[in-house]
Design an enzyme around this catalytic site. Structure first.
Site, PDB file in Angstrom:
ATOM      1  CE1 TYR A  44     -30.042 -24.954  22.521  1.00  0.00           C
ATOM      2  CE2 TYR A  44     -31.753 -25.414  20.254  1.00  0.00           C
ATOM      3  CZ  TYR A  44     -30.422 -26.148  21.213  1.00  0.00           C
ATOM      4  OH  TYR A  44     -30.177 -27.274  20.206  1.00  0.00           O
ATOM      5  CG  ASP A  84     -25.999 -26.103  12.227  1.00  0.00           C
ATOM      6  OD1 ASP A  84     -26.474 -25.833  11.376  1.00  0.00           O
ATOM      7  OD2 ASP A  84     -26.903 -27.190  13.200  1.00  0.00           O
ATOM      8  CE  LYS A 109     -25.024 -27.778  25.039  1.00  0.00           C
ATOM      9  NZ  LYS A 109     -26.257 -27.622  26.261  1.00  0.00           N
TER      10      LYS A 109
HETATM   11  P1  13P Z   1     -27.635 -28.490  16.707  1.00  0.00           P
HETATM   12  O1  13P Z   1     -27.139 -27.750  17.614  1.00  0.00           O
HETATM   13  O2  13P Z   1     -26.384 -29.699  16.590  1.00  0.00           O
HETATM   14  O3  13P Z   1     -28.362 -27.284  15.468  1.00  0.00           O
HETATM   15  O4  13P Z   1     -28.604 -29.002  17.042  1.00  0.00           O
HETATM   16  C1  13P Z   1     -29.730 -28.757  17.730  1.00  0.00           C
HETATM   17  C2  13P Z   1     -30.801 -29.494  18.203  1.00  0.00           C
HETATM   18  O5  13P Z   1     -31.565 -29.308  19.103  1.00  0.00           O
HETATM   19  C3  13P Z   1     -30.877 -30.813  18.159  1.00  0.00           C
HETATM   20  O6  13P Z   1     -31.873 -31.535  18.260  1.00  0.00           O
HETATM   21 MG    MG Z   2     -28.473 -27.734  13.428  1.00  0.00          MG
HETATM   22 MG    MG Z   3     -25.034 -29.124  15.368  1.00  0.00          MG
END
Ligand code: 13P
Ligand code: MG
Ligand code: MG
Ligand code: 13P
Length: 379
Positions: free
Chosen positions: A230, A11, A233
């Site tokens: 964090y 990402d 994800k």
């Molecule tokens: P991603 O891991 O896909 O960037 O999503 C993060 C998030 O906090 C979605 O609400």
């Molecule tokens: Mg993202």
């Molecule tokens: Mg993502």
């Protein structure tokens, strides 16, 4: 000559929140690869799933190859520059280290790779999921490789009679790769006992016990183990070889009609059903629901065909409606119970600091405590 398939995904920035990368960003990643490939790989294919950009390479350099990983890393750096130019959200989100060092594993991007001697026909499936983590593939893999209720070939085909070997990783162990090998069908209860815990035990690879060949390879990265906090994800990618000694394409896809509940969804901190979607789909409702895309390819002499978009079929419209209903149902209970992940899996520090602030405000009834302590002492 052996062929290697490598999926490297990251990402690196997204339009309107965590929805999808911009067309310009994707173009820059592709242009970088075209200009710099110089025979390094025989072929590549770029797509996105939600806000994650995945590069699929077909090459002959083996798994974990520094040059392949470096060109992917550099393509993501080039894409990140566009993300910054355009003011995209989370520019460079998954590039957690400042400079490349040998292999993108442990640097943020997710990687799934396998090397094999090409069969005369070599069909395989590319999977990419967004708003979830690698444990999301546990149940579909378990069912496709061990359960004749989903994989009819386990009964009908002589090519799978011996079953499959599962290599399972303990992803909560951060000092190295902690793995166990278990054989299906003899040890399916042990396999199930581990795979029920999606956040800790993750299928790393699956091998045919008939031929000894690799059947499946999953990215097992857990970003918060790298970043210490964090960042996003651990949206996972996966390769599965199909037909012959492996499950048929349709048998591999079949368990995805469950729309099983996985970890992820909004802020990576909720439970939501996994929706099978078309190539280059976005996310929407509550930054989700968690999505997975499946692309069928054949590879021959290292050249990829165009993809067959496996979830782009009327059947899956029906499943998407069912999954939407499941997503709506669980969202009705907001933060309560099973709808939000347990404390240990919460991806945001906010809850931790709240608990620290509230902790000193808890009062213990002293009289009752003394009474209890006194009783214990008498005993
Ligand atoms: P991603 O891991 O896909 O960037 O999503 C993060 C998030 O906090 C979605 O609400
Ligand atoms: Mg993202
Ligand atoms: Mg993502
Ligand atoms: P075909 O007879 O169309 O090749 O199909 C065989 C098969 O394995 C279907 O799952």
């Amino acid at each position: 000559m052996k062929t290697t398939l490598s999926i490297i995904k990251a990402d690196i920035g997204s339009i309107g929140g965590h929805i999808k990368p911009s067309a310009q960003l994707i173009d820059r990643v592709k242009d970088h690869l075209k200009t710099n490939l110089k025979g390094l790989a025989n072929d590549f294919f770029v797509s996105h799933t939600g806000d994650d950009v995945a590069i699929l390479f077909a090459h002959t350099r083996g798994v974990g190859d520094e040059k392949i990983h470096k060109i992917a890393w550099d393509a993501f750096i080039a894409g990140t520059a566009v993300a910054k130019e355009q003011g995209l959200y989370g520019a460079g989100q998954d590039l957690l280290k400042d400079s490349f060092s040998g292999n993108v594993k442990g640097m943020g991007p997710a990687v799934a790779e396998m090397e094999f001697e090409e069969r005369p026909n070599e069909p395989f499936l590319f999977f990419a999921a967004d708003k979830t983590d690698p444990g999301a593939y546990n149940l579909p893999l378990y069912l496709a490789f061990t359960d004749p209720m989903y994989n009819s070939g386990l009964i009908l085909s002589p090519n799978m009679a011996k079953g499959f070997k599962f290599v399972i990783m303990d992803v909560s162990y951060t000092e190295g790769d902690r793995m166990i090998e278990l054989n299906a069908p003899e040890e399916i209860y042990d396999i199930a006992a581990l795979l029920r815990d999606n956040e800790r035990f993750v299928v790393e690879s699956i091998w045919s016990r008939e031929t000894g060949e690799i059947a499946a390879s999953v990215s097992t990265t857990r970003l918060h183990n790298i970043a210490g906090k964090y960042t996003g994800k651990d949206d996972p990618v996966m390769l599965v070889r199909v037909q012959g000694p492996f499950p048929a394409t349709g048998e591999t896809l079949a368990p995805f009609n469950i729309g099983h509940y996985v970890a992820g969804f909004m802020r990576g901190s909720h439970t939501g059903p996994l929706m099978p979607v078309k190539m280059n789909s976005s996310v929407s409702y509550f930054d989700g629901p968690p999505v997975v895309c499946a692309l069928g390819f054949c590879v021959h002499n290292g050249k990829l065909t165009e993809p067959a978009d496996a979830f782009d079929h009327p059947y899956w419209e029906y499943i998407r409606t069912k999954v939407s209903r499941k997503a709506t149902e669980i969202r009705q209970q907001g933060f309560a119970g099973a709808a939000m992940l347990p404390y240990s899996e919460l991806e945001y520090g906010g809850i931790v600091s709240k608990m620290n602030k509230l902790d000193p405000r808890f009062k213990v009834n002293q009289e009752e405590k003394e009474e209890k302590v006194g009783k214990k002492k008498k005993k």
